[in-house]
Motif scaffolding. Structure first.
Motif, PDB file in Angstrom:
ATOM      1  N   ALA A  32      33.324  37.968  48.789  1.00 48.58           N
ATOM      2  CA  ALA A  32      34.302  37.658  47.734  1.00 48.58           C
ATOM      3  C   ALA A  32      33.740  36.705  46.678  1.00 48.58           C
ATOM      4  CB  ALA A  32      35.560  37.067  48.362  1.00 48.58           C
ATOM      5  N   ARG A  33      33.033  35.672  47.123  1.00 47.83           N
ATOM      6  CA  ARG A  33      32.552  34.670  46.168  1.00 47.83           C
ATOM      7  C   ARG A  33      31.453  35.224  45.273  1.00 47.83           C
ATOM      8  NH1 ARG A  33      29.747  28.820  47.324  1.00 47.83           N
ATOM      9  NH2 ARG A  33      29.661  28.213  45.145  1.00 47.83           N
ATOM     10  N   ARG A  43      40.176  36.447  43.324  1.00 49.49           N
ATOM     11  CA  ARG A  43      41.530  36.507  43.886  1.00 49.49           C
ATOM     12  C   ARG A  43      41.876  37.952  44.282  1.00 49.49           C
ATOM     13  NH1 ARG A  43      46.334  33.314  42.907  1.00 49.49           N
ATOM     14  NH2 ARG A  43      45.145  32.030  41.452  1.00 49.49           N
ATOM     15  N   ALA A  44      41.457  38.919  43.444  1.00 48.86           N
ATOM     16  CA  ALA A  44      41.732  40.323  43.758  1.00 48.86           C
ATOM     17  C   ALA A  44      40.998  40.745  45.029  1.00 48.86           C
ATOM     18  CB  ALA A  44      41.311  41.212  42.585  1.00 48.86           C
ATOM     19  N   ALA A  45      39.738  40.299  45.159  1.00 47.53           N
ATOM     20  CA  ALA A  45      38.969  40.659  46.358  1.00 47.53           C
ATOM     21  C   ALA A  45      39.647  40.124  47.621  1.00 47.53           C
ATOM     22  CB  ALA A  45      37.544  40.112  46.246  1.00 47.53           C
ATOM     23  N   LEU A  46      40.075  38.861  47.566  1.00 42.06           N
ATOM     24  CA  LEU A  46      40.721  38.272  48.748  1.00 42.06           C
ATOM     25  C   LEU A  46      42.104  38.867  48.982  1.00 42.06           C
ATOM     26  CD1 LEU A  46      39.630  34.541  48.292  1.00 42.06           C
ATOM     27  CD2 LEU A  46      38.750  36.204  49.942  1.00 42.06           C
ATOM     28  N   LYS A 183      39.692  49.614  47.897  1.00 40.71           N
ATOM     29  CA  LYS A 183      40.953  48.947  47.610  1.00 40.71           C
ATOM     30  C   LYS A 183      41.041  48.325  46.219  1.00 40.71           C
ATOM     31  CE  LYS A 183      43.941  47.927  49.964  1.00 40.71           C
ATOM     32  NZ  LYS A 183      45.286  48.519  50.056  1.00 40.71           N
ATOM     33  N   THR A 184      39.952  48.358  45.436  1.00 41.59           N
ATOM     34  CA  THR A 184      39.987  47.708  44.125  1.00 41.59           C
ATOM     35  C   THR A 184      39.738  48.726  43.023  1.00 41.59           C
ATOM     36  OG1 THR A 184      37.638  47.125  44.337  1.00 41.59           O
ATOM     37  CG2 THR A 184      39.243  45.476  45.028  1.00 41.59           C
ATOM     38  N   THR A 185      39.698  48.243  41.778  1.00 42.67           N
ATOM     39  CA  THR A 185      39.540  49.129  40.626  1.00 42.67           C
ATOM     40  C   THR A 185      38.453  48.589  39.688  1.00 42.67           C
ATOM     41  OG1 THR A 185      41.209  47.897  39.377  1.00 42.67           O
ATOM     42  CG2 THR A 185      41.993  49.758  40.695  1.00 42.67           C
ATOM     43  N   ASP A 186      38.069  49.440  38.737  1.00 44.90           N
ATOM     44  CA  ASP A 186      37.219  49.055  37.606  1.00 44.90           C
ATOM     45  C   ASP A 186      35.876  48.422  38.032  1.00 44.90           C
ATOM     46  OD1 ASP A 186      39.274  49.950  35.928  1.00 44.90           O
ATOM     47  OD2 ASP A 186      40.316  48.031  36.170  1.00 44.90           O
TER      48      ASP A 186
END
Length: 332
Positions: A32-33, A43-46, A183-186
């Motif tokens: 994440a970091r 924040r999106a990763a976590l 689970k994420t985008t872009d």
């Protein structure tokens, strides 16, 4: 089938579920970091693990409880002999849980950076130490005729055990990167996919070496078949990641971790903790087990409650199934 065999299998299933679910938690915590270049990205990763990480730890608690009740001699010997590594894992898991809850309580960058470091440490330490612990369980440890551990902390840090720690760390980072891509985008999604490609190469090399070494120590046809299937699933998952099929990639890494853990338990059975110094000290599903009455009661309780736990966890994942967007995060 004897109840001791049933409960050995159930404990294997519980640890398999734990490593699959907590595996991507650990991976996201490590990445994440670094993969999030801005506060909204971090924040999106976590947020991808926010609703599920504590539920995933239920599998570990249940596995430990089942081991204590079904095989008390195994539990006592393991937790006394592996006291320091297991204590470090516990402290790291508590640190990570506190960090996930506290990092957004204040807006200062210094505050968040400290908790991000805590999440990193709380993820990488258990990821590595679980590999060290299971490598020692498979290879065996010095036990006397009373099943007492006679080694030291350094006894556990063999080259094979350290390879096990490196293997689980690389596998969980890859599993976490694939989960982030799913689970994420872009930009965050593309970055996670690239990380999975590079970490996956390290995971293939380390896991292949570790499984091959394991089969030279202790092997049977079932374990060999499971190890080969695990290797193929990992390669297939990485191939799916290369062609941007995140769902299939996550299925591949999930299957690989599940089959690899199953292979480790298959190499053990019917032993649960081999002794490297005195064969009389070796623990098996017979001499480490509780009474038949205890195992019978446990079997009825497990049959009644396990479907409830599975339905609850399945419902949680269904509710939070949507991708997490950086643009939805505060401060974007």
């Amino acid at each position: 089938m004897e109840l001791t065999t049933v409960w050995f299998g159930l404990i294997a299933v519980l640890f398999t579920g734990y490593f699959i679910l907590e595996g991507f938690d650990f991976g996201v915590g490590v990445l994440a970091r670094f993969i999030g270049r801005t506060e909204p990205e971090r924040r999106a990763a976590l947020s991808t693990i926010g609703p599920v990480w504590d539920g995933n730890e239920v599998w570990l608690i249940t596995a430990g409880g089942a081991m204590f009740a079904a095989f008390p001699e195994w539990y006592a010997t393991l937790f006394s002999g592996f006291y320091l590594p297991l204590l470090l894992i516990l402290i790291a898991l508590i640190l990570r849980g506190v960090a996930l809850e506290y990092r957004d309580k204040r807006p200062e960058n210094r505050w968040r950076t400290r908790w991000d470091n805590a999440i990193l440490a709380g993820s990488v330490i258990p990821a590595a130490l679980w590999g060290v612990a299971f490598a020692n369980i498979v290879a065996g440890v010095p036990l006397d005729a009373d099943h007492e551990y006679t080694g030291t902390l350094l006894t556990l840090l063999t080259p094979y055990a350290l390879l096990g720690g490196a293997t689980t760390t690389a596998l969980f980072i890859t599993h976490g990167a694939v989960f982030l891509a799913l689970k994420t985008t872009d930009d965050l999604r593309r970055r996670a996919r690239r990380v999975a490609s590079w970490s996956g190469l390290a995971a293939v090399a380390l896991a292949g070496t570790f499984l091959a070494w394991t089969l030279t120590i202790r092997a049977n046809p079932t374990a060999v078949a499971l190890a080969v299937a695990a290797a193929l699933a990992l390669v297939a998952g990485l191939a799916a990641n290369q062609v941007r099929r995140e769902g299939w990639a996550f299925t591949g890494t999930t299957t690989a971790i599940g089959l690899a853990v199953a292979a480790l338990f298959a190499t053990l059975f019917p032993t649960v903790l081999p002794s490297t110094t005195d064969p009389a000290g070796t623990l098996t599903t017979t001499n480490a087990a509780s009474t038949p009455y205890t195992l019978t009661i446990m079997t009825w309780v497990a049959a009644a409650l396990t479907p409830v736990v599975l339905l609850y966890q399945g419902w949680t994942y269904w509710i939070f199934r949507r991708r997490v967007s950086v643009t939805d995060q505060p401060g974007h």
